[in-house]
Design a protein around this motif. Structure first.
Motif, PDB file in Angstrom:
ATOM      1  N   GLY A   1       1.016  -1.081   0.039  1.00 33.93           N
ATOM      2  CA  GLY A   1       0.014  -0.089  -0.054  1.00 33.93           C
ATOM      3  C   GLY A   1       0.885   1.171   0.031  1.00 33.93           C
ATOM      4  O   GLY A   1       2.141   0.989   0.086  1.00 33.93           O
ATOM      5  N   GLY A   2       0.096   2.298  -0.487  1.00 29.63           N
ATOM      6  CA  GLY A   2       1.001   3.688  -0.061  1.00 29.63           C
ATOM      7  C   GLY A   2      -0.175   4.709  -0.559  1.00 29.63           C
ATOM      8  O   GLY A   2      -1.058   4.644  -0.975  1.00 29.63           O
ATOM      9  N   LEU A   3       0.939   5.907  -0.803  1.00 31.76           N
ATOM     10  CA  LEU A   3      -0.124   7.278  -1.352  1.00 31.76           C
ATOM     11  C   LEU A   3       0.252   7.268  -2.708  1.00 31.76           C
ATOM     12  O   LEU A   3       1.363   7.026  -3.399  1.00 31.76           O
ATOM     13  N   VAL A   4      -0.640   7.556  -3.728  1.00 27.37           N
ATOM     14  CA  VAL A   4      -0.484   7.413  -5.225  1.00 27.37           C
ATOM     15  C   VAL A   4      -1.589   8.620  -5.667  1.00 27.37           C
ATOM     16  O   VAL A   4      -2.544   8.619  -5.233  1.00 27.37           O
ATOM     17  N   GLN A   5      -1.183   9.371  -6.852  1.00 24.43           N
ATOM     18  CA  GLN A   5      -1.879  10.312  -7.516  1.00 24.43           C
ATOM     19  C   GLN A   5      -3.130   9.643  -8.238  1.00 24.43           C
ATOM     20  O   GLN A   5      -2.776   8.411  -8.682  1.00 24.43           O
ATOM     21  N   ALA A   6      -4.279  10.108  -8.211  1.00 24.48           N
ATOM     22  CA  ALA A   6      -5.121   9.620  -9.229  1.00 24.48           C
ATOM     23  C   ALA A   6      -4.755   9.178 -10.555  1.00 24.48           C
ATOM     24  O   ALA A   6      -3.918  10.218 -11.105  1.00 24.48           O
ATOM     25  N   GLY A   7      -5.030   8.122 -11.038  1.00 28.26           N
ATOM     26  CA  GLY A   7      -4.523   7.515 -12.144  1.00 28.26           C
ATOM     27  C   GLY A   7      -3.226   6.576 -12.270  1.00 28.26           C
ATOM     28  O   GLY A   7      -2.762   5.905 -13.121  1.00 28.26           O
ATOM     29  N   GLY A   8      -2.713   6.646 -10.979  1.00 28.12           N
ATOM     30  CA  GLY A   8      -1.554   5.875 -10.775  1.00 28.12           C
ATOM     31  C   GLY A   8      -1.900   4.244 -10.474  1.00 28.12           C
ATOM     32  O   GLY A   8      -2.930   4.021 -10.492  1.00 28.12           O
ATOM     33  N   SER A   9      -0.707   3.746 -10.230  1.00 34.11           N
ATOM     34  CA  SER A   9      -0.918   2.238  -9.973  1.00 34.11           C
ATOM     35  C   SER A   9      -0.284   1.682  -8.650  1.00 34.11           C
ATOM     36  O   SER A   9       0.678   2.497  -8.256  1.00 34.11           O
ATOM     37  N   LEU A  10      -0.707   0.847  -8.086  1.00 30.32           N
ATOM     38  CA  LEU A  10      -0.162   0.000  -7.070  1.00 30.32           C
ATOM     39  C   LEU A  10      -0.315  -1.571  -7.165  1.00 30.32           C
ATOM     40  O   LEU A  10      -1.116  -1.736  -7.698  1.00 30.32           O
ATOM     41  N   ARG A  11       0.751  -2.035  -6.612  1.00 30.19           N
ATOM     42  CA  ARG A  11       0.511  -3.584  -6.519  1.00 30.19           C
ATOM     43  C   ARG A  11       0.771  -3.899  -5.119  1.00 30.19           C
ATOM     44  O   ARG A  11       1.776  -3.861  -4.469  1.00 30.19           O
ATOM     45  N   LEU A  12      -0.482  -4.590  -4.695  1.00 30.59           N
ATOM     46  CA  LEU A  12      -0.730  -5.211  -3.454  1.00 30.59           C
ATOM     47  C   LEU A  12      -0.360  -6.686  -3.528  1.00 30.59           C
ATOM     48  O   LEU A  12      -0.252  -7.609  -4.326  1.00 30.59           O
ATOM     49  N   SER A  13       0.711  -6.962  -2.393  1.00 34.11           N
ATOM     50  CA  SER A  13       1.001  -8.455  -2.378  1.00 34.11           C
ATOM     51  C   SER A  13       0.467  -9.197  -0.927  1.00 34.11           C
ATOM     52  O   SER A  13       0.349  -8.284   0.005  1.00 34.11           O
ATOM     53  N   CYS A  14       0.225 -10.317  -0.934  1.00 36.27           N
ATOM     54  CA  CYS A  14      -0.215 -11.064   0.016  1.00 36.27           C
ATOM     55  C   CYS A  14       0.633 -12.301   0.224  1.00 36.27           C
ATOM     56  O   CYS A  14       0.472 -13.265  -0.432  1.00 36.27           O
ATOM     57  N   ALA A  15       1.194 -12.573   1.353  1.00 31.86           N
ATOM     58  CA  ALA A  15       1.939 -13.936   1.595  1.00 31.86           C
ATOM     59  C   ALA A  15       1.376 -14.723   2.758  1.00 31.86           C
ATOM     60  O   ALA A  15       0.874 -14.286   3.863  1.00 31.86           O
ATOM     61  N   ALA A  16       1.108 -16.077   2.389  1.00 31.28           N
ATOM     62  CA  ALA A  16       0.414 -16.846   3.320  1.00 31.28           C
ATOM     63  C   ALA A  16       1.370 -17.884   3.602  1.00 31.28           C
ATOM     64  O   ALA A  16       2.417 -18.358   3.115  1.00 31.28           O
ATOM     65  N   SER A  17       1.232 -18.195   5.355  1.00 32.96           N
ATOM     66  CA  SER A  17       2.192 -19.300   5.912  1.00 32.96           C
ATOM     67  C   SER A  17       1.544 -19.820   6.919  1.00 32.96           C
ATOM     68  O   SER A  17       0.325 -19.446   7.138  1.00 32.96           O
ATOM     69  N   GLY A  18       1.814 -20.907   7.076  1.00 36.17           N
ATOM     70  CA  GLY A  18       1.115 -21.479   8.286  1.00 36.17           C
ATOM     71  C   GLY A  18       0.377 -22.972   7.601  1.00 36.17           C
ATOM     72  O   GLY A  18       1.101 -23.471   6.698  1.00 36.17           O
ATOM     73  N   ARG A  19      -0.514 -23.460   8.207  1.00 39.08           N
ATOM     74  CA  ARG A  19      -1.341 -24.349   7.733  1.00 39.08           C
ATOM     75  C   ARG A  19      -1.826 -24.407   6.248  1.00 39.08           C
ATOM     76  O   ARG A  19      -2.061 -23.235   5.700  1.00 39.08           O
ATOM     77  N   THR A  20      -1.528 -25.267   5.520  1.00 44.64           N
ATOM     78  CA  THR A  20      -2.121 -25.322   4.147  1.00 44.64           C
ATOM     79  C   THR A  20      -3.316 -26.111   3.817  1.00 44.64           C
ATOM     80  O   THR A  20      -3.669 -27.014   4.618  1.00 44.64           O
ATOM     81  N   PHE A  21      -3.915 -25.798   2.639  1.00 47.87           N
ATOM     82  CA  PHE A  21      -5.330 -26.432   2.196  1.00 47.87           C
ATOM     83  C   PHE A  21      -5.090 -26.913   1.089  1.00 47.87           C
ATOM     84  O   PHE A  21      -4.574 -26.337   0.262  1.00 47.87           O
ATOM     85  N   SER A  22      -5.878 -28.141   0.650  1.00 54.23           N
ATOM     86  CA  SER A  22      -5.928 -28.445  -0.652  1.00 54.23           C
ATOM     87  C   SER A  22      -6.565 -27.742  -1.601  1.00 54.23           C
ATOM     88  O   SER A  22      -6.586 -27.935  -2.702  1.00 54.23           O
ATOM     89  N   SER A  23      -7.658 -27.142  -1.082  1.00 51.32           N
ATOM     90  CA  SER A  23      -8.496 -26.226  -1.849  1.00 51.32           C
ATOM     91  C   SER A  23      -8.645 -24.727  -0.983  1.00 51.32           C
ATOM     92  O   SER A  23      -8.986 -25.207  -0.043  1.00 51.32           O
ATOM     93  N   TYR A  24      -8.718 -23.707  -1.588  1.00 51.20           N
ATOM     94  CA  TYR A  24      -9.015 -22.500  -0.956  1.00 51.20           C
ATOM     95  C   TYR A  24      -9.240 -21.452  -2.128  1.00 51.20           C
ATOM     96  O   TYR A  24      -8.789 -21.511  -3.183  1.00 51.20           O
ATOM     97  N   VAL A  25      -9.581 -20.382  -1.539  1.00 54.09           N
ATOM     98  CA  VAL A  25      -9.956 -19.150  -2.192  1.00 54.09           C
ATOM     99  C   VAL A  25      -9.367 -18.064  -1.392  1.00 54.09           C
ATOM    100  O   VAL A  25      -9.331 -17.742  -0.202  1.00 54.09           O
ATOM    101  N   MET A  26      -8.685 -17.175  -2.402  1.00 50.47           N
ATOM    102  CA  MET A  26      -8.069 -16.034  -1.757  1.00 50.47           C
ATOM    103  C   MET A  26      -8.632 -14.798  -2.372  1.00 50.47           C
ATOM    104  O   MET A  26      -9.004 -14.726  -3.541  1.00 50.47           O
ATOM    105  N   GLY A  27      -8.949 -13.892  -1.377  1.00 50.23           N
ATOM    106  CA  GLY A  27      -9.753 -12.837  -1.652  1.00 50.23           C
ATOM    107  C   GLY A  27      -9.070 -11.340  -1.216  1.00 50.23           C
ATOM    108  O   GLY A  27      -8.147 -11.488  -0.342  1.00 50.23           O
TER     109      GLY A  27
END
Length: 124
Positions: A8-34
């Motif tokens: 996250g961060g501060l950006v001007q209108a019309g700009g771009s950002l890329r969010l990342s999410c790292a998962a750790s710990g228990r794993t699942f055979s099937s899941y949804v990330m949102g």
């Protein structure tokens, strides 16, 4: 399961950002990330989701054509590329994980695990 959101961060209108999410710990055979977001004084709202297979993606109408969700199973990561940002996109963005499938992926209550949130601020 621990989810760590960043990018996250501060950006001007019309700009771009890329969010990342790292998962750790228990794993699942099937899941949804949102991704969800919450602006001050508003309820948490759905932004985008992607199942473990990565075959389909789901978006809120307000971000279609501007945001892209993707995943990297090898890194247990999910990403949100946000382009053409608008001031109304300003919010805290959260990543979330739901074990298994749900026909109602847009509902926050369907997700069991949440990251800490990352602030996105778009200036006009």
């Amino acid at each position: 399961v621990q989810l760590q959101a960043s990018g996250g961060g501060l950006v001007q209108a019309g700009g771009s950002l890329r969010l990342s999410c790292a998962a750790s710990g228990r794993t699942f055979s099937s899941y949804v990330m949102g991704w969800f977001r919450q602006a001050p004084g508003k309820e948490r709202e759905f932004v985008a989701a992607i199942p473990w297979s990565g075959g389909s993606t789901y978006y809120a109408d307000s971000v279609k054509g501007r945001f892209t969700i993707s995943r990297d199973n090898a890194k247990n990561g999910v990403y949100l590329q946000m382009n053409s940002l608008k001031p109304e996109d300003t919010a805290v963005y959260y990543c979330a994980l739901r074990p298994g499938w749900s026909p109602n992926l847009t509902a926050p209550r369907e997700y069991d695990y949440w990251g800490q949130g990352t602030q996105v601020t778009v200036s006009s």
